[in-house]
Motif scaffolding. Structure first.
Motif, mmCIF file in Angstrom:
data_model
loop_
_atom_site.group_PDB
_atom_site.id
_atom_site.type_symbol
_atom_site.label_atom_id
_atom_site.label_comp_id
_atom_site.label_asym_id
_atom_site.label_seq_id
_atom_site.Cartn_x
_atom_site.Cartn_y
_atom_site.Cartn_z
ATOM 1 N N GLY A 200 -44.246 65.969 29.590
ATOM 2 C CA GLY A 200 -44.866 66.389 30.836
ATOM 3 C C GLY A 200 -44.259 67.650 31.417
ATOM 4 N N ARG A 201 -44.637 67.965 32.660
ATOM 5 C CA ARG A 201 -44.181 69.191 33.305
ATOM 6 C C ARG A 201 -42.801 68.983 33.919
ATOM 7 N N PRO A 202 -41.833 69.878 33.645
ATOM 8 C CA PRO A 202 -40.467 69.660 34.133
ATOM 9 C C PRO A 202 -40.362 69.843 35.641
ATOM 10 N N PHE A 203 -39.388 69.171 36.215
ATOM 11 C CA PHE A 203 -39.078 69.306 37.636
ATOM 12 C C PHE A 203 -37.780 70.095 37.726
ATOM 13 N N ILE A 204 -37.888 71.371 38.073
ATOM 14 C CA ILE A 204 -36.752 72.292 38.070
ATOM 15 C C ILE A 204 -36.492 72.752 39.500
ATOM 16 N N VAL A 205 -35.262 72.630 39.930
ATOM 17 C CA VAL A 205 -34.852 73.076 41.262
ATOM 18 C C VAL A 205 -33.608 73.934 41.103
ATOM 19 N N ASP A 206 -33.645 75.152 41.639
ATOM 20 C CA ASP A 206 -32.520 76.086 41.514
ATOM 21 C C ASP A 206 -32.106 76.273 40.053
ATOM 22 N N GLY A 207 -33.090 76.340 39.163
ATOM 23 C CA GLY A 207 -32.814 76.572 37.760
ATOM 24 C C GLY A 207 -32.279 75.377 36.996
ATOM 25 N N GLN A 208 -32.217 74.205 37.624
ATOM 26 C CA GLN A 208 -31.672 73.013 36.982
ATOM 27 C C GLN A 208 -32.745 71.931 36.876
ATOM 28 N N SER A 250 -42.959 67.181 40.222
ATOM 29 C CA SER A 250 -43.327 68.552 39.876
ATOM 30 C C SER A 250 -44.774 68.849 40.259
ATOM 31 N N PHE A 251 -45.682 67.926 39.970
ATOM 32 C CA PHE A 251 -47.080 68.162 40.306
ATOM 33 C C PHE A 251 -47.340 68.034 41.808
ATOM 34 N N ALA A 252 -46.605 67.134 42.478
ATOM 35 C CA ALA A 252 -46.751 67.046 43.933
ATOM 36 C C ALA A 252 -46.330 68.373 44.575
ATOM 37 N N ARG A 253 -45.241 68.943 44.092
ATOM 38 C CA ARG A 253 -44.791 70.248 44.590
ATOM 39 C C ARG A 253 -45.820 71.330 44.259
ATOM 40 N N PHE A 254 -46.353 71.284 43.038
ATOM 41 C CA PHE A 254 -47.331 72.288 42.624
ATOM 42 C C PHE A 254 -48.566 72.239 43.517
#
Length: 464
Positions: A200-208, A250-254
């Motif tokens: 699935g789509r990764p959940f990345i925050v501040d490059g992590q 990730s999708f909720a943020r998108f």
């Protein structure tokens, strides 16, 4: 089947963008607009129906998959894999090693997640790859026998016997050779897919990358599989479950970011639907992990702090900057990652169909969802290029970074017994998966990217 699946996915993506359809490869045939045999629809609305049906029956289907995926395929299982001492773990942040054989005399094994400081003299490899994901490091080794030095045996840095190995082909750089325990070894860096592929789509925050933990619950009956195989499958499905669970965030943020850039309502609706799909995927994968592990599993909390900020910048991005960041992220995570994810799921379903038809149907349903998610990314990038034609060079560079520099090597003539068992349980061995991803990049992603960029050129010229 692999080439036909690539043709079907390419046809679907180009059709969703209103672009001309390419010719099918010889022998695939034209099944019209609905590829029922592959579990993939070329109609976005039909794809939603597939997801709705899966959601309505997820509890019953999940239980059925648990039973059948464990109890079928007994003909392919053997205690040999348990007693051989072979290390079969996959390369992830929770794995310690894995190995696959390249050409004659070549052995490629997982070394570390992150470059061990001081272990490799004069090595300029970075711990992070060009897409902002952590690099995995592998050792590609051949025996030193018959040569005076590693420089003599491996004059190009990587020994000739290893150059066609899929890990080396996909690598973004190498160091060496180094003499280690009577072998000549090169250190090869391979960027992790940030939870892409089948996760699935990764959940990345501040490059992590961020994931929730998986908690162990009460014990259940032991999985009727050799322990080495059961542990490998449990690790695989745990990794998938954690990544799919993170994809919900990730999708909720998108969806929220699409609102912020003024995207069309259809894109926002589809992003919200995708979060529901990923919830279903996470639950199904967790069930499979629990079944192989022998105890119940549940997710811990997911850290979502600062998750709406697309970068570590102290200043929030304005609408124009946010649109650029979202577009480039969609190329990496959606156009590339989720398109390949759909292809991998289709291939995994095909390889386990005879051993476990129920598991194959589950994977086909997930493939249909992942294709819909990939289509959402391609549609968003197309819309962004319509809004900002000057983004075209940056998008082209982003695609170029992902495309392979060399063609995929030939498939192995004979699969190991362990790899055959993994395929029968819907899990692609790492070398098998790397070769499939390389083929998908060259034959699926590249032509679709060219068509998308040509579309942008045409529309840009029309506005002059």
């Amino acid at each position: 089947m692999r080439r036909c699946a690539i043709d079907r996915l390419r046809r679907h993506l180009l059709s969703s963008l209103g672009l001309a359809l390419p010719l099918l490869a010889a022998g695939c045939g034209d099944s019209g607009t609905n590829d029922e045999g592959a579990g993939v629809t070329t109609n976005p609305d039909e794809g939603a129906d597939l997801g709705d049906e899966a959601e309505q029956s997820e509890d019953d289907q999940g239980d059925a998959v648990d039973e059948e995926s464990m109890d079928s395929s007994t003909g392919s299982e053997s205690s040999d894999s348990e007693s051989s001492g072979e290390d079969t773990s996959t390369s992830s942040s929770e794995d310690s090693s894995s190995s696959t054989t390249g050409g004659e005399g070549c052995e490629v094994s997982f070394e570390s997640f992150g470059l061990p400081n001081g272990s490799w003299p004069e090595c300029a490899l970075e711990e992070w790859g060009p897409f902002g994901c952590p690099n995995e490091f592998y050792l590609a080794c051949v025996p030193l026998e018959g040569a005076d030095s590693c420089d003599e045996l491996c004059p190009e840095g990587v020994c000739e016997a290893c150059v066609d190995h899929p890990i080396v082909l996909d690598g973004i750089g190498s160091c060496g050779p180094y003499e280690l325990d009577g072998e000549c070894c090169s250190l090869v860096a391979l960027e992790d897919d940030c939870g892409g592929g089948i996760e699935g789509r990764p959940f990345i925050v501040d490059g992590q990358l961020r994931f929730a933990s998986v908690r162990a619950g009460e014990s259940t009956r032991a999985a009727p599989l050799p322990s080495t195989l059961a542990d490998h499958l449990a690790d695989h499905w745990t990794r998938v479950a954690r990544a799919e669970h993170a994809s919900v965030a990730s999708f909720a943020r998108f969806a929220a970011q699409l609102l912020a850039v003024g995207a069309p309502p259809q894109l926002i609706r589809d992003a919200a639907r995708a979060a529901v799909d990923e919830t279903r995927h996470a639950r199904a994968a967790l069930r499979l992990a629990a079944r192989h592990r022998g105890h119940d599993c549940s997710f811990g909390p997911l850290d979502v702090r600062r998750s709406l900020a697309p970068s570590s910048s102290a200043q929030p991005l304005d609408r124009s900057e946010l649109l650029v960041a979202l577009t480039l992220a969609c190329v990496d995570e959606g156009c590339v990652g989720e398109t390949l994810s759909a292809l991998e799921m289709l291939h995994a379903a095909e390889t386990c169909r005879d051993a476990s038809p129920t598991l194959a149907r589950l994977l086909e349903g997930i493939a249909a969802d992942e294709l819909r998610h990939a289509t959402l990314a391609w549609r968003f990038v197309a819309w962004a290029l319509d809004q900002r034609p000057e983004l075209r060079p940056a998008v082209a560079r982003r695609f170029a970074q992902a495309l392979p520099r060399r063609a995929a090597g030939p498939a192995p003539e004979v699969l190991s017994e362990h790899d055959q068992q993994l395929l029968a349980h819907g899990c692609l061995p790492e070398a098998h998966r790397a070769r499939l991803r390389r083929q998908g990049l060259a034959e699926l992603i590249e032509p679709c990217a060219q068509a998308l960029l040509a579309r942008a050129d045409t529309r840009g010229a029309a506005t002059l």
